[in-house]
Design a protein around this motif. Structure first.
Motif, short mmCIF file in Angstrom:
data_model
loop_
_atom_site.label_atom_id
_atom_site.label_comp_id
_atom_site.label_asym_id
_atom_site.label_seq_id
_atom_site.Cartn_x
_atom_site.Cartn_y
_atom_site.Cartn_z
N PHE A 50 1.00 -1.40 -0.49
CA PHE A 50 0.09 -0.38 0.07
C PHE A 50 0.93 1.09 -0.36
O PHE A 50 2.05 1.08 0.38
CB PHE A 50 -0.96 0.53 1.29
CG PHE A 50 -1.82 -1.31 1.28
CD1 PHE A 50 -2.90 -0.73 0.65
CD2 PHE A 50 -1.62 -2.38 2.11
CE1 PHE A 50 -4.19 -2.20 1.22
CE2 PHE A 50 -2.25 -3.31 2.43
CZ PHE A 50 -3.38 -3.32 2.01
N VAL A 52 0.38 5.86 0.27
CA VAL A 52 -0.25 6.57 -0.19
C VAL A 52 0.37 8.27 -0.97
O VAL A 52 1.67 8.30 -0.69
CB VAL A 52 -0.38 7.73 1.66
CG1 VAL A 52 -1.15 9.03 1.10
CG2 VAL A 52 -1.58 7.10 2.22
N GLN A 63 -5.03 6.05 -1.56
CA GLN A 63 -4.48 5.27 -1.13
C GLN A 63 -4.43 4.22 -2.58
O GLN A 63 -5.25 3.71 -3.34
CB GLN A 63 -5.55 3.96 0.05
CG GLN A 63 -4.76 3.02 0.02
CD GLN A 63 -4.70 2.14 1.48
OE1 GLN A 63 -4.02 2.49 2.17
NE2 GLN A 63 -5.26 0.79 1.14
N GLU A 98 -9.53 4.31 -3.46
CA GLU A 98 -8.73 3.59 -4.01
C GLU A 98 -7.69 3.00 -5.08
O GLU A 98 -8.95 3.16 -5.61
CB GLU A 98 -7.87 2.60 -3.21
CG GLU A 98 -8.36 1.13 -2.47
CD GLU A 98 -8.59 -0.26 -2.15
OE1 GLU A 98 -7.94 -0.09 -0.77
OE2 GLU A 98 -8.94 -0.62 -2.18
#
Lengths: 471, 471
Positions: A50, A52, A63, A98
């Motif tokens: 993941f 940001v 995300q 996301e």
């Protein structure tokens, strides 16, 4: 591959969507698109990684989810990337949407060993020293977006009230009305030999940086009736407080007082306008970011004040209240005829009334020549707006319209009445003058109050104060 | 008697209606109200008198009708008054509404013998000398309203495109990138005796007035991705042309070039945005006032250009076109590698293409260090937008993102690479830089073009140029 933009109105948008648009607007979950930004943080796990991604358009960024973890090779904090993938509703709690990434292009690498904007908390002082990069931090970028939104709020408000935006001059022959705190332009070393009549002053006489647009706004108001500006102002003050900058932005408005409401009318418009700006931004994500670590009492005082009428009292009553104050010891004794000190203003707004407070009708000897003398012969038609935890936010007055009284005050202050000195200012009363009023509001102080920010140095992109001017 | 305001939304409006609102919004013809303003002209007849009342909110003002002609006693041009009466549809051809007056209060008299703003046509030069009063003339007040409307148009456009408004610093340590045309602040005469470590420079080192916000905007764009400003800029140029001011306002924008459209992408956004501003104001009353005495060909060229795609050509092709030009004798011979002169730009836009023209990819040696070098090794990714009768309106470029190329150009130009010199600017490429582009537009030139105004000195409220700074 060219990203699909068909989910957006192509006529309206010249540029691909920012993350703010991807977070807030309708998106097609099957469309592949590209998003540019820089990595704010990255978390690598065995089966999924993941990151940001931020482009500064939105407090949270977005995300990015990498099911193919090899795609994150070479990605470090601060790296600029172009990520290609699909926008999905997020199963996580912390974000709404996301980006499911299937392509990564590194646009600009960032050596994690030397990148000044490390992930751990960085001190305010450190970030000031790295001013060219601090717009990448959560708080500074939230402040910048808040400033931009407030600018729109201000313009919407004044436009609705029939005001015109104007650009008053920055360079002026006025020297701060004799207050002696203005910056002056340097002379040029040598007049050009082929132009012997030119002096070493570029304009032929000394030029100063403006300390306030007011006098010029009054000239424009004599034609347009309602004018305002948000203009840079300059004060060569050596004081190192958290409320002063050498270069700051001031919202100033000047208008014909059609119904002769005087000081109370100005207070009414100021209160109405500030509440309107506040209601445009309070509750928004940027303000939430900025208030994260601020004491709850400050926030509550601010929010409560928006739904009640703000207190108003005269300077005389304020002095009495200070003299009658129990359980408080002031460094400076409050006495009629003396300046209200910060400690006095603080007690009055934070303790005595518990909210914003207009203090009106100060003694004339504490205030500038252009404020209208009241009938009592001692005070002038003026006000300061004091807000909790910030102090003076706004100052304004009825302008002296009686040319004889004005000129006698100007003479007393040593201001020249020649046409190229301050004579033009008196002229505005001579040729069809009309009762008018105005105020000035420190824009950084507005940002400080609404954003819960302690120091005005964090309320402007690139602050300047005595001995400090980076970039 | 208190005027009735019940015809307006009281919650929305803090102030009584301006004449613009009385002319455009729904009014109750039976309500008595008061209007403040100054007398623009007065015509006394036996049974009825007429005056034009202006408050600067509206190009035409409003016609006041006095059935009791004695009410006009003491009214002269320039007098400020409060007129009370009823708004009626006008039977006359020239105006929509008029004010049937039954009460007059003189707020400020105006001696017609000495009032500088006489009714007959006043020369531009005369009005410049009476700068403090010129906002009362038709043309200057129309220009001021046009500026305000354009400011709104600009902010609407950039907000829609995902840009944030920012305030870049006016005082800077940068000295115009070595171009030598910047103003410098004067040192203070004496360091304070109690602070011996302070130098006579307020900031500890020389401070200049900004010549462009670009470098600072790039720093903010590294965090926010899309930023713009409308900021004062300063050039200590001695040239006395109708296109130059010592203090002017520049719209500058900087953004991440997500789809790497390069110069063509910037041109696209600039064309789109300028057409959007133009369509907001063309046809409006203020522009009509300003175009009244301008040759029809100028207006036609402008209006026609709004519905067609603007021409684009490289600098190389522009040089060829100039060299091939028949029936025209240039003072300066057009040759590759030399600056395009005003006469060249004029011929290209007014004669060759007959409209706005983007000229792209100039030789690198004619342009500043920060423009991105093209693959040909000679030219850089940049453009100037030339518009008929004004000349250069916009200049912009792709920014050099390759830190090694950038630093070598900076060294060649003698720019220091220390952290407190221009090192911070190179840093922006070092820590996650991303392809980005930007432009600057002279706001007064935009006003000049859209308003059909010959000289930029009439495009700003209070112009400053070499040897001239009034007020």
């Amino acid at each position: 591959m060219k990203p699909s933009l068909s989910i957006f109105r192509e006529v309206l948008y010249r540029l691909p969507p920012t993350i703010a648009r991807l977070q807030h607007e309708a998106v097609n979950p099957d469309a592949t698109l590209s998003v540019n930004g820089f990595i704010k943080s990255i978390r690598r796990q065995k089966r999924v990684s993941f990151a940001v991604l931020s482009d500064g358009s939105h407090a949270q960024g977005i995300q990015a989810v990498f099911l193919d973890t090899s795609l994150t090779d070479g990605l470090t904090n601060g790296t600029s990337v172009r990520l290609t993938g699909k926008i999905k509703d997020s199963p996580g709690q912390k974000q709404d949407r996301e980006l499911l990434v299937d392509g990564v292009e590194i646009l600009g690498g960032c050596d994690p060993e030397i990148y000044p904007i490390q992930k751990q908390a960085l001190s305010t002082e450190y970030l000031r020293e790295n001013m060219h990069l601090r717009a990448r931090t959560d708080n500074v970028s939230a402040m910048l977006r808040l400033r931009s939104r407030l600018m729109h709020s201000v313009m919407n408000y004044f436009n609705t009230q029939g005001f015109y935006f104007t650009h008053t001059p920055i360079l002026t022959g006025n020297d701060a009305e004799g207050a002696g705190e203005s910056f002056r332009l340097a002379q040029f070393a040598d007049p050009q030999p082929d132009r012997p009549n030119e002096t070493s002053e570029f304009f032929g006489h000394p030029a100063h940086l403006t300390v306030s647009s007011q006098l010029h706004l009054e000239a424009l108001a004599s034609g347009l009736s309602r004018v305002y500006t948000l203009s840079p102002c300059f004060r060569a003050e050596r004081s190192q407080t958290n409320r002063h900058l050498a270069e700051f932005w001031m919202l100033e408005a000047e208008w014909m007082d059609v119904n002769r409401e005087g000081v109370q009318g100005i207070c009414g418009l100021v209160e109405d306008s500030v509440k309107s700006y506040a209601s445009d931004v309070i509750g928004g994500q940027d303000v939430e970011v900025l208030w994260k670590d601020v004491e709850e009492v400050r926030r509550k005082t601010l929010v409560d004040s928006l739904s009640k009428t703000w207190a108003r009292m005269t300077y005389g009553d304020a002095i009495k209240a200070l003299q009658d104050a129990k359980n408080v010891k002031f460094e400076f004794e409050p006495r009629w005829g003396r300046t209200l000190q910060s400690e006095h203003e603080k007690w009055l707004s934070e303790t005595f009334v518990g909210g914003p407070l207009f203090i009106t009708d100060y003694p004339g000897n504490l205030k500038p020549f252009y404020m209208r003398a009241n009938e009592d012969g001692e005070t002038v038609g003026c006000f300061d707006l004091i807000v909790p935890y910030v102090g003076e936010l706004v100052g304004g007055s009825v302008r002296e319209g009686r040319v004889d009284i004005l000129e006698s005050k100007m003479r007393k202050d040593g201001l020249g009445l020649g046409k190229h000195e301050y004579g033009w200012y008196a002229d505005l009363r001579r040729y069809g003058g009309s009762p008018h009023v105005g105020f000035g509001m420190g824009f950084e102080r507005l940002v400080a109050w609404l954003g819960g920010i302690d120091n005005v140095r964090e309320c402007v992109p690139m602050p300047r104060w005595a001995s400090k001017m980076l970039l």
